[in-house]
Write a protein that holds these residues in place. Structure first.
Motif, PDB file in Angstrom:
ATOM      1  N   ALA A   1       3.727   4.865   7.396  1.00  0.00           N
ATOM      2  CA  ALA A   1       4.833   4.720   7.329  1.00  0.00           C
ATOM      3  C   ALA A   1       5.298   5.791   7.308  1.00  0.00           C
ATOM      4  O   ALA A   1       6.601   6.150   6.985  1.00  0.00           O
ATOM      5  CB  ALA A   1       4.694   3.683   5.922  1.00  0.00           C
ATOM      6  N   LEU A   2       4.882   7.505   6.758  1.00  0.00           N
ATOM      7  CA  LEU A   2       5.341   8.573   6.612  1.00  0.00           C
ATOM      8  C   LEU A   2       5.858   9.425   7.664  1.00  0.00           C
ATOM      9  O   LEU A   2       6.921   9.977   7.953  1.00  0.00           O
ATOM     10  CB  LEU A   2       4.353   9.039   5.815  1.00  0.00           C
TER      11      LEU A   2
ATOM     12  N   VAL B   1      -0.518   4.119   5.194  1.00  0.00           N
ATOM     13  CA  VAL B   1       0.548   5.290   4.444  1.00  0.00           C
ATOM     14  C   VAL B   1       1.158   6.580   5.864  1.00  0.00           C
ATOM     15  O   VAL B   1       1.722   6.449   5.877  1.00  0.00           O
ATOM     16  CB  VAL B   1      -0.130   5.765   3.734  1.00  0.00           C
TER      17      VAL B   1
ATOM     18  N   THR C   1       0.930  -1.260   0.296  1.00  0.00           N
ATOM     19  CA  THR C   1       0.285  -0.276  -0.040  1.00  0.00           C
ATOM     20  C   THR C   1       0.894   0.999   0.440  1.00  0.00           C
ATOM     21  O   THR C   1       0.727   1.646  -0.438  1.00  0.00           O
ATOM     22  CB  THR C   1      -0.889  -0.287   1.437  1.00  0.00           C
ATOM     23  N   VAL C   2       1.844   1.445   0.846  1.00  0.00           N
ATOM     24  CA  VAL C   2       2.734   2.366   0.765  1.00  0.00           C
ATOM     25  C   VAL C   2       3.326   3.023  -0.523  1.00  0.00           C
ATOM     26  O   VAL C   2       3.608   3.808  -1.041  1.00  0.00           O
ATOM     27  CB  VAL C   2       4.145   2.380   2.094  1.00  0.00           C
ATOM     28  N   SER C   3       3.928   2.205  -0.869  1.00  0.00           N
ATOM     29  CA  SER C   3       4.195   2.173  -1.880  1.00  0.00           C
ATOM     30  C   SER C   3       3.347   2.543  -3.423  1.00  0.00           C
ATOM     31  O   SER C   3       4.053   3.870  -3.978  1.00  0.00           O
ATOM     32  CB  SER C   3       4.536   0.479  -2.795  1.00  0.00           C
TER      33      SER C   3
ATOM     34  N   ILE D   1       2.874  15.952   2.715  1.00  0.00           N
ATOM     35  CA  ILE D   1       3.813  15.412   1.901  1.00  0.00           C
ATOM     36  C   ILE D   1       3.519  16.203   0.636  1.00  0.00           C
ATOM     37  O   ILE D   1       4.075  16.232  -0.910  1.00  0.00           O
ATOM     38  CB  ILE D   1       3.618  13.992   1.578  1.00  0.00           C
TER      39      ILE D   1
ATOM     40  N   HIS E   1      -4.867   7.777  -0.357  1.00  0.00           N
ATOM     41  CA  HIS E   1      -3.715   7.894  -0.474  1.00  0.00           C
ATOM     42  C   HIS E   1      -3.514   9.212  -0.469  1.00  0.00           C
ATOM     43  O   HIS E   1      -3.120   9.414   0.523  1.00  0.00           O
ATOM     44  CB  HIS E   1      -3.476   7.088  -1.268  1.00  0.00           C
TER      45      HIS E   1
ATOM     46  N   ILE F   1      12.556   7.836  -1.010  1.00  0.00           N
ATOM     47  CA  ILE F   1      12.709   8.422  -0.402  1.00  0.00           C
ATOM     48  C   ILE F   1      13.169   7.981   0.863  1.00  0.00           C
ATOM     49  O   ILE F   1      13.311   9.367   1.426  1.00  0.00           O
ATOM     50  CB  ILE F   1      10.954   7.688   0.433  1.00  0.00           C
TER      51      ILE F   1
ATOM     52  N   GLU G   1       9.311  -0.252   1.462  1.00  0.00           N
ATOM     53  CA  GLU G   1       8.764  -0.006   0.831  1.00  0.00           C
ATOM     54  C   GLU G   1       9.377   1.868   0.205  1.00  0.00           C
ATOM     55  O   GLU G   1       9.613   1.552  -0.723  1.00  0.00           O
ATOM     56  CB  GLU G   1       7.146  -0.526   1.101  1.00  0.00           C
TER      57      GLU G   1
ATOM     58  N   GLU H   1      17.546   5.552   2.113  1.00  0.00           N
ATOM     59  CA  GLU H   1      17.441   4.759   1.409  1.00  0.00           C
ATOM     60  C   GLU H   1      19.191   3.797   2.671  1.00  0.00           C
ATOM     61  O   GLU H   1      18.467   4.946   3.588  1.00  0.00           O
ATOM     62  CB  GLU H   1      18.922   5.585   0.289  1.00  0.00           C
TER      63      GLU H   1
ATOM     64  N   ARG I   1      18.024  15.458   3.695  1.00  0.00           N
ATOM     65  CA  ARG I   1      19.086  15.264   2.836  1.00  0.00           C
ATOM     66  C   ARG I   1      19.834  15.269   2.960  1.00  0.00           C
ATOM     67  O   ARG I   1      21.432  15.118   2.845  1.00  0.00           O
ATOM     68  CB  ARG I   1      17.987  14.557   1.736  1.00  0.00           C
TER      69      ARG I   1
ATOM     70  N   ALA J   1      12.497   1.428  -1.406  1.00  0.00           N
ATOM     71  CA  ALA J   1      12.263   0.942  -3.002  1.00  0.00           C
ATOM     72  C   ALA J   1      11.536   2.068  -3.824  1.00  0.00           C
ATOM     73  O   ALA J   1      11.628   2.192  -5.223  1.00  0.00           O
ATOM     74  CB  ALA J   1      10.821   0.418  -3.288  1.00  0.00           C
ATOM     75  N   GLN J   2      11.627   3.126  -3.497  1.00  0.00           N
ATOM     76  CA  GLN J   2      10.786   4.385  -4.080  1.00  0.00           C
ATOM     77  C   GLN J   2      11.560   5.677  -3.684  1.00  0.00           C
ATOM     78  O   GLN J   2      11.308   6.104  -4.100  1.00  0.00           O
ATOM     79  CB  GLN J   2       9.383   5.110  -3.577  1.00  0.00           C
TER      80      GLN J   2
ATOM     81  N   ALA K   1       0.686   4.301  -2.302  1.00  0.00           N
ATOM     82  CA  ALA K   1       0.800   5.748  -2.564  1.00  0.00           C
ATOM     83  C   ALA K   1       1.562   6.574  -2.648  1.00  0.00           C
ATOM     84  O   ALA K   1       1.515   7.835  -3.904  1.00  0.00           O
ATOM     85  CB  ALA K   1       0.448   6.243  -1.196  1.00  0.00           C
ATOM     86  N   LEU K   2       2.859   6.233  -3.115  1.00  0.00           N
ATOM     87  CA  LEU K   2       4.237   6.606  -2.546  1.00  0.00           C
ATOM     88  C   LEU K   2       3.931   6.859  -4.262  1.00  0.00           C
ATOM     89  O   LEU K   2       4.676   8.394  -5.140  1.00  0.00           O
ATOM     90  CB  LEU K   2       5.723   6.096  -2.604  1.00  0.00           C
TER      91      LEU K   2
ATOM     92  N   HIS L   1       7.801  -0.691   6.386  1.00  0.00           N
ATOM     93  CA  HIS L   1       7.648   0.499   5.496  1.00  0.00           C
ATOM     94  C   HIS L   1       8.854   1.238   5.212  1.00  0.00           C
ATOM     95  O   HIS L   1       8.826   1.768   4.102  1.00  0.00           O
ATOM     96  CB  HIS L   1       6.877   1.492   7.124  1.00  0.00           C
TER      97      HIS L   1
ATOM     98  N   GLU M   1      -4.102  11.218   3.117  1.00  0.00           N
ATOM     99  CA  GLU M   1      -3.340  10.926   3.615  1.00  0.00           C
ATOM    100  C   GLU M   1      -1.964  11.126   3.583  1.00  0.00           C
ATOM    101  O   GLU M   1      -1.097  11.788   5.223  1.00  0.00           O
ATOM    102  CB  GLU M   1      -2.840   9.121   4.146  1.00  0.00           C
TER     103      GLU M   1
ATOM    104  N   GLN N   1      -0.147  14.587   5.841  1.00  0.00           N
ATOM    105  CA  GLN N   1       2.091  14.627   6.376  1.00  0.00           C
ATOM    106  C   GLN N   1       2.093  15.453   5.598  1.00  0.00           C
ATOM    107  O   GLN N   1       3.679  15.566   5.908  1.00  0.00           O
ATOM    108  CB  GLN N   1       2.242  13.137   5.760  1.00  0.00           C
TER     109      GLN N   1
END
Lengths: 262, 262
Positions: B7-8, B4, A3-5, A49, A40, B49, B43, B51, A72, B46-47, A7-8, B40, A43, A47
DNA sequence: GTATGTTGGTTCATTATTTGAACCATTGGT
DNA sequence: ACCAATGGTTCAAATAATGAACCAACATAC
């Protein structure tokens, strides 16, 4: 895919060309159910985003991504160091310098610097998606990428951005071999007409390319002397950048500045 | 709270003080199950966001957030315009200027600019979390925020960053009233000892504060003349910034530069 | 003025996913 | 050799996501 993937992955539909997307459009683009997309996005909006435009309808990226990006940069000062090198590159050559990095299977332009030396210059936009096969940056990365990545990129349909774009995978592979000889990739009008670019890759800690530095000039101004200068400066800047971010150039990598200057 | 969001929400544990977090730590901090956190993070990794560091262990923010931020800036050029104003502010005053925005219930410093006029200066870090009650920026925002937000912030425990930090909600409310009289908030050693800051809010399209511009100087250099200059420049910069991002100052908002200059 | 096709948003039974305790395999310290 | 961490994995049980159908609001067309 969790689900998270999912959404992202909705975020990937936002681009420079399409910075705001409505619910229905987003559902169509992603192939997901409208209700799913709605939840999605809700949510992610909660946050920070993404956020909704004041007209209350379409969605766009939110301010939280600014915080994440600043964080980052604090952890891995890639862009900060890159911008430093870009400034030097464009000052030294009098042309536009830019920096792009691999993200997934895409190549993203993330920073650039102009020179004021000439009235005309190659213009860039940050957050623009570049092609691997049509740009000097992309080619320089492909040349040093592992076989799997190269195959993956060249297996996809290669669009011709201009009449001069090379789209034949076999011929591109030949060029990649040449690039590993010199450490530099060149593209003459392969992405934008009348733009001659020279690029060299930047390497990560695992000695694999993570991005590229490039100098872009109008074709007429890219004289042999200019090419030589650009390569010298690029080699130095790339080496500095790779080192500063804790990366390592592979054994067969781009020449050191000394070798290039000779 | 959906998957979601959960996770965020893990991303909120990354900070300037803690740019890299291991799996177990993250599980402890968030109170989530280790397996849940693992999936989480996997996932999100993988996107792009997040690493993992090359030692393969702890997690940090990924390069994808840079692309998202660049895209956000392309859609809403908040930082670009803010940096312009910061440059002007620090040049005009010879002191450090910085910009912060509200994100959720936090105040984040996102950009700053130093002046080279003095050997000593107030130093800033981007992506640093500021407190609402202890900084001029935070106070200026609280003064113009809606009651609900103000109550929410003042209901939480107010930490004393220095011996000079005001932590009594009632007294803070009094100060907020004063701030709305002039349009400027001041903090003398309330966040960092020996730092005197002056700030004024920036407003969004809904006439609610979204952030603040501030000038920070060593206490000794913040003379009456300096305060006057800082306020004049801040008022102008804030008005410009608010306008450039499509915002509107509320009717009772900070004075126009003309009024201030008088 | 009504009809039609949009839009963003909502509902609820069905379904598929997430969840968490317990479990490894490694690593580092004592 | 031990102990206590670490990151990562498993599988039945619990929970959350899903999607077709449904609003209300807004255009546009007729």
């Amino acid at each position: 895919m969790g689900t998270v993937s999912k959404a992202l992955s909705l975020l990937s539909y936002f681009s420079r060309q399409r910075p705001e997307i409505g619910l229905s459009d987003l559902a169509r683009m992603s192939g997901m159910n409208k209700a799913t997309v709605y939840r999605h996005m809700s949510e992610m909006a909660a946050q920070g985003i993404v956020e909704q435009t004041q007209t209350g309808k379409s969605y766009r990226l939110g301010a939280e991504v600014l915080r994440l990006a600043a964080l980052r940069e604090a952890a891995v000062p890639l862009l900060e160091v890159a911008r430093e090198q870009l400034r030097h590159l464009s000052d030294a050559t009098g042309e536009t310098a830019h920096f792009s990095i691999i993200q997934g299977t895409k190549l993203n332009a993330l920073a650039h610097h102009y020179s004021t030396r000439h009235g005309t210059r190659v213009t860039m936009e940050d957050a623009e998606v570049l092609s691997f096969h049509g740009t000097a940056s992309g080619l320089s990365i492909l040349a040093y990428a592992d076989t799997a990545f190269r195959d993956q990129v060249l297996a996809e349909p290669l669009t011709a951005h201009t009449p001069h774009t090379e789209t034949d995978p076999a011929r591109i592979r030949d060029r990649l071999n040449e690039i590993t000889q010199t450490g530099f990739a060149q593209s003459v009008g392969g992405f934008e007409a009348d733009v001659h670019s020279i690029a060299t890759p930047i390497f990560g800690a695992d000695a694999r390319p993570i991005g590229a530095l490039a100098i872009a000039a109008p074709v007429a101004r890219m004289t042999p002397d200019m090419i030589s200068l650009a390569q010298t400066e690029l080699a130095l800047a790339a080496q500095t950048l790779t080192r500063r971010i804790g990366g390592f150039a592979p054994a067969d990598a781009s020449p050191t500045p000394e070798e290039t200057t000779a």
